[in-house]
Design a protein around this motif. Structure first.
Motif, mmCIF file in Angstrom:
data_model
loop_
_atom_site.group_PDB
_atom_site.id
_atom_site.type_symbol
_atom_site.label_atom_id
_atom_site.label_comp_id
_atom_site.label_asym_id
_atom_site.label_seq_id
_atom_site.Cartn_x
_atom_site.Cartn_y
_atom_site.Cartn_z
ATOM 1 N N LEU A 135 0.819 -1.175 0.039
ATOM 2 C CA LEU A 135 0.117 -0.005 -0.089
ATOM 3 C C LEU A 135 0.704 1.345 0.145
ATOM 4 C CD1 LEU A 135 -2.759 -1.192 2.830
ATOM 5 C CD2 LEU A 135 -3.015 -1.168 0.271
ATOM 6 N N GLU A 136 0.782 2.167 -1.064
ATOM 7 C CA GLU A 136 1.609 3.243 -1.067
ATOM 8 C C GLU A 136 0.388 4.489 -1.027
ATOM 9 O OE1 GLU A 136 2.388 6.791 -2.055
ATOM 10 O OE2 GLU A 136 2.762 5.868 -4.060
ATOM 11 N N LEU A 137 0.159 5.006 0.129
ATOM 12 C CA LEU A 137 -0.979 5.878 0.356
ATOM 13 C C LEU A 137 -0.559 7.421 0.464
ATOM 14 C CD1 LEU A 137 -2.709 3.491 2.916
ATOM 15 C CD2 LEU A 137 -2.693 3.369 0.386
ATOM 16 N N GLY A 138 -1.482 8.106 1.227
ATOM 17 C CA GLY A 138 -1.313 9.391 1.171
ATOM 18 C C GLY A 138 -0.075 9.870 2.035
ATOM 19 N N GLY A 139 0.326 11.222 1.628
ATOM 20 C CA GLY A 139 1.344 12.025 2.531
ATOM 21 C C GLY A 139 0.959 13.344 3.181
ATOM 22 N N HIS A 140 2.025 14.013 3.779
ATOM 23 C CA HIS A 140 1.759 15.231 4.246
ATOM 24 C C HIS A 140 3.181 15.834 4.565
ATOM 25 C CE1 HIS A 140 -0.221 18.826 5.071
ATOM 26 N NE2 HIS A 140 -1.396 18.499 5.854
ATOM 27 N N ALA A 141 3.928 15.626 3.644
ATOM 28 C CA ALA A 141 5.519 15.858 3.760
ATOM 29 C C ALA A 141 5.886 17.108 4.432
ATOM 30 C CB ALA A 141 6.088 15.560 2.459
ATOM 31 N N PRO A 142 6.573 16.998 5.488
ATOM 32 C CA PRO A 142 7.177 18.359 6.140
ATOM 33 C C PRO A 142 8.511 18.710 5.272
ATOM 34 C CG PRO A 142 8.065 16.281 7.214
ATOM 35 C CD PRO A 142 7.146 16.015 6.301
ATOM 36 N N PHE A 143 8.486 20.151 5.131
ATOM 37 C CA PHE A 143 9.894 20.720 4.296
ATOM 38 C C PHE A 143 10.431 21.558 5.500
ATOM 39 C CE2 PHE A 143 11.913 23.424 1.561
ATOM 40 C CZ PHE A 143 12.338 22.647 0.454
ATOM 41 N N ILE A 144 11.802 21.087 5.678
ATOM 42 C CA ILE A 144 12.209 21.532 7.135
ATOM 43 C C ILE A 144 13.548 22.541 6.508
ATOM 44 C CG2 ILE A 144 13.522 21.279 9.390
ATOM 45 C CD1 ILE A 144 11.821 18.694 9.545
ATOM 46 N N VAL A 145 13.489 23.857 6.741
ATOM 47 C CA VAL A 145 14.759 24.553 6.483
ATOM 48 C C VAL A 145 15.199 25.382 7.846
ATOM 49 C CG1 VAL A 145 15.401 26.633 5.256
ATOM 50 C CG2 VAL A 145 13.297 25.484 4.525
ATOM 51 N N CYS A 146 16.569 25.011 8.032
ATOM 52 C CA CYS A 146 17.132 25.235 9.161
ATOM 53 C C CYS A 146 17.892 26.722 8.980
ATOM 54 C CB CYS A 146 18.262 24.248 9.712
ATOM 55 S SG CYS A 146 17.502 22.569 10.052
ATOM 56 N N GLY A 159 3.221 9.287 7.047
ATOM 57 C CA GLY A 159 4.942 9.124 7.206
ATOM 58 C C GLY A 159 5.531 8.481 5.864
ATOM 59 N N LEU A 160 5.123 9.209 4.876
ATOM 60 C CA LEU A 160 5.532 9.011 3.568
ATOM 61 C C LEU A 160 7.031 9.441 3.330
ATOM 62 C CD1 LEU A 160 5.101 7.377 0.796
ATOM 63 C CD2 LEU A 160 3.882 9.589 -0.219
ATOM 64 N N ALA A 161 7.131 10.892 3.003
ATOM 65 C CA ALA A 161 8.335 11.452 2.830
ATOM 66 C C ALA A 161 8.433 12.762 3.746
ATOM 67 C CB ALA A 161 8.146 12.048 1.323
ATOM 68 N N ALA A 162 9.832 13.320 3.478
ATOM 69 C CA ALA A 162 10.179 14.356 4.215
ATOM 70 C C ALA A 162 11.292 15.069 3.654
ATOM 71 C CB ALA A 162 10.405 14.086 5.663
ATOM 72 N N PHE A 163 11.543 16.486 3.831
ATOM 73 C CA PHE A 163 12.634 16.989 3.068
ATOM 74 C C PHE A 163 13.301 17.844 4.312
ATOM 75 C CE2 PHE A 163 9.422 16.264 0.036
ATOM 76 C CZ PHE A 163 9.975 15.563 -1.111
ATOM 77 N N ALA A 164 14.561 18.148 4.200
ATOM 78 C CA ALA A 164 15.146 18.905 4.997
ATOM 79 C C ALA A 164 16.192 19.689 4.521
ATOM 80 C CB ALA A 164 15.654 18.095 6.362
ATOM 81 N N PHE A 165 16.750 20.883 4.932
ATOM 82 C CA PHE A 165 17.879 21.597 4.342
ATOM 83 C C PHE A 165 18.508 22.275 5.429
ATOM 84 C CE2 PHE A 165 14.771 21.286 1.044
ATOM 85 C CZ PHE A 165 15.595 21.334 0.094
ATOM 86 N N THR A 166 20.059 21.893 5.483
ATOM 87 C CA THR A 166 20.977 22.454 6.422
ATOM 88 C C THR A 166 22.175 22.102 5.906
ATOM 89 O OG1 THR A 166 21.666 21.880 8.902
ATOM 90 C CG2 THR A 166 20.787 20.177 7.684
ATOM 91 N N SER A 167 23.072 22.819 6.730
ATOM 92 C CA SER A 167 24.618 22.637 6.297
ATOM 93 C C SER A 167 25.315 21.914 7.341
ATOM 94 C CB SER A 167 25.379 23.920 6.090
ATOM 95 O OG SER A 167 25.235 24.843 7.278
ATOM 96 N N SER A 168 24.577 21.491 8.568
ATOM 97 C CA SER A 168 25.093 20.828 9.473
ATOM 98 C C SER A 168 25.130 19.298 9.457
ATOM 99 C CB SER A 168 24.560 21.377 10.856
ATOM 100 O OG SER A 168 24.890 20.446 12.076
ATOM 101 N N ILE A 169 26.198 18.603 9.419
ATOM 102 C CA ILE A 169 26.098 17.079 9.365
ATOM 103 C C ILE A 169 25.401 16.530 10.590
ATOM 104 C CG2 ILE A 169 27.632 15.066 9.265
ATOM 105 C CD1 ILE A 169 29.739 16.486 7.778
ATOM 106 N N ALA A 170 25.529 17.216 12.009
ATOM 107 C CA ALA A 170 25.164 16.763 13.030
ATOM 108 C C ALA A 170 23.238 16.953 12.734
ATOM 109 C CB ALA A 170 25.379 17.333 14.386
ATOM 110 N N ALA A 171 23.168 18.010 12.259
ATOM 111 C CA ALA A 171 21.411 18.230 12.063
ATOM 112 C C ALA A 171 20.869 17.432 11.192
ATOM 113 C CB ALA A 171 21.207 19.590 11.689
#
Length: 478
Positions: free
Chosen positions: A248-259, A408-420
């Motif tokens: 089953l590949e169902l709906g999502g509500h993906a977060p897009f996180i910008v640090c 819990g389908l997809a998420a996107f994140a943007f950061t220059s920190s390896i730790a983050a």
């Protein structure tokens, strides 16, 4: 477009004999493109019998020979990509450039599965008794019933067809009634490549009737569905009741996180491209934009600038960057999301209304800012061209808010920190995480979700595994 004889059953194209018909419409104008005939129970019974016969032939075809046929199908899909792309745009509405990407990538999925199917190795287990042999064989699970949506009529269905055929299964594919023609042309490519009669069958019909009839049949041993969460729940329950394997590949509500330390310009440009691709009608589309306070204003300004400049129009117009929604109901739904967000205190920074002066199903690219988590657009998947932007202060806070929904389908994140980046990759509860770029949906990578976004994957080795079952063989010489 051949809507009168759209059913492929046992190698022959035929008309559906259901009393109902389905009108296919151009979402750019609302005009009828034709009337699609639908499968009756008699048609479905024929498809099931054909799939059983086709499975007995195809499962005994060597993986080497199956791969050769699939590679020919991939080549034919590339040769016919422009024709298929034109059909996608006509019936689904997306810009022709996006349709060309979808049609052009179909062959890559088939190539991947063709090669992966040749390498579906078993294993030899060291025995406890001298002279014994212990072998694990991986065998095709059996005839498959696959259900695919309208938003990506080719790229969603080709994963199911290629995965099933590469594993040695036969398949009955139920295509989307809103966008049938590109599915028909894709199946013609497999047929012309030499897939045996009955190994691939294509149906269109009343969705609830088709799913119920096929899943309850003793012939079907595996179910694959891409679509909404409510329908996925129902089909998953029905499959479980009959002890059928299910993806089953169902709906999502993906977060897009910008640090705070992200490349804001790059994040805003990519975020707008991903959000408004296919008018936001993408299960993995970013919808909840969480931006750290230190770069909030800079990101919003850049993101709104990209969004407001998008050219909205008919998909076949070369200048169009975002096409129409699928139908009038989706336009009404967008209006309701915007009105609710306003009432909750959000600000409409751009868009927020229907596009006037046209009979098509258009809604403006919309950016809502300072959207509270209580707003409906932050809780329910909009599946349209609305981006909801909110502030955050700490990683702990944004991870908790990103994970707060059942999706819990997809998420996107943007950061220059390896730790983050590592923290986000580890703690975000979803099937796919893409950091500082868009890296999802390649043929060699798994595509699937967690929680209410479904289970199982398509693509990659995981996609092939879904169509194989292990058989343990222990023998000793006599």
């Amino acid at each position: 477009m051949n809507l009168e004889t759209p059913l492929l059953i046992d190698g022959a194209w035929r008309a559906g004999t259901h009393a109902q018909r389905s009108t296919v419409r151009d979402p750019a104008t609302g005009a009828s493109l034709g009337v699609l005939t639908l499968a009756s129970e008699a048609d479905m019974a024929l498809a099931l019998a054909a799939a059983q016969r086709g499975f007995e032939v195809w499962r005994k075809t060597s993986a080497y020979d199956r791969a050769k046929i699939l590679v020919r199908a991939a080549d034919l899909l590339r040769e016919r990509a422009e024709t298929i792309a034109q059909l996608i745009t006509k019936e689904q509405g997306k810009p022709l450039a996006e349709a060309r990407m979808e049609a052009g990538g179909a062959g890559d999925h088939v190539d991947w599965y063709a090669e992966e199917g040749r390498r579906a190795y078993g294993r030899l287990i060291p025995p406890r008794q001298r002279g014994a042999r212990q072998i694990v064989q991986r065998e095709p699970v059996g005839p498959v019933a696959a259900f695919s949506p309208w938003n990506f009529p080719v790229s969603q269905l080709v994963r199911k067809i290629a995965g099933a055929l590469a594993a040695g299964c036969s398949i009955i594919a139920k295509g989307p009634e809103e966008t049938p023609s590109s599915c028909i042309e894709m199946c013609r490519a497999f047929q012309d490549a030499g897939v045996p009669n009955g190994a691939l069958n294509l149906l269109f019909g009343v969705p609830a009737e088709v799913s119920s009839y096929l899943i309850q049949s003793d012939v079907i041993r595996k179910v694959s569905f891409t679509g909404s969460v409510p329908v996925g729940r129902a089909l998953g329950a029905l499959a479980a009741q009959h002890l059928k394997r299910c993806t089953l590949e169902l709906g999502g509500h993906a977060p897009f996180i910008v640090c705070d330390d992200a490349d804001v310009a790059a994040a805003a440009a990519l975020g707008a491209g991903l959000k408004f691709r296919n008018a936001g009608q993408v299960c993995a589309s970013p919808t909840r934009f969480f931006v750290q306070s230190g770069v909030y204003e800079a990101f919003v300004d850049a993101f709104v600038n990209h969004s407001a400049r998008l050219a909205v129009g008919a998909g076949h117009d070369a200048a169009t960057q975002m096409g129409p929604l699928a139908n009038a109901r989706r336009v009404d739904a967008m209006s309701a999301f915007v009105e609710d967000a306003r009432e909750c205190g959000a600000t409409v920074r751009t868009g927020g209304a229907r596009v006037g002066g046209t009979d098509g199903f258009y809604f403006q690219p919309t950016v809502l800012t300072d959207v509270p988590d209580a707003a409906r657009v932050m809780r329910d998947e909009p599946f349209g061209p609305i981006a909801a932007v909110a502030r955050f202060d700490t990683l702990e806070e944004v991870i908790a808010r990103a994970n707060a929904l059942p999706y819990g389908l997809a998420a996107f994140a943007f950061t220059s920190s390896i730790a983050a980046a590592t923290r986000l990759a580890d703690d975000l509860e979803c099937g796919m995480v893409s950091i500082n770029h868009f890296g999802l949906a390649a043929p060699e990578t798994p595509f699937g979700g967690w929680k209410d976004s479904g289970y199982g994957s398509e693509g990659g080795s995981e996609g092939l595994d879904a169509y194989l079952q292990p058989k343990f063989v222990s023998q000793i010489g006599v």
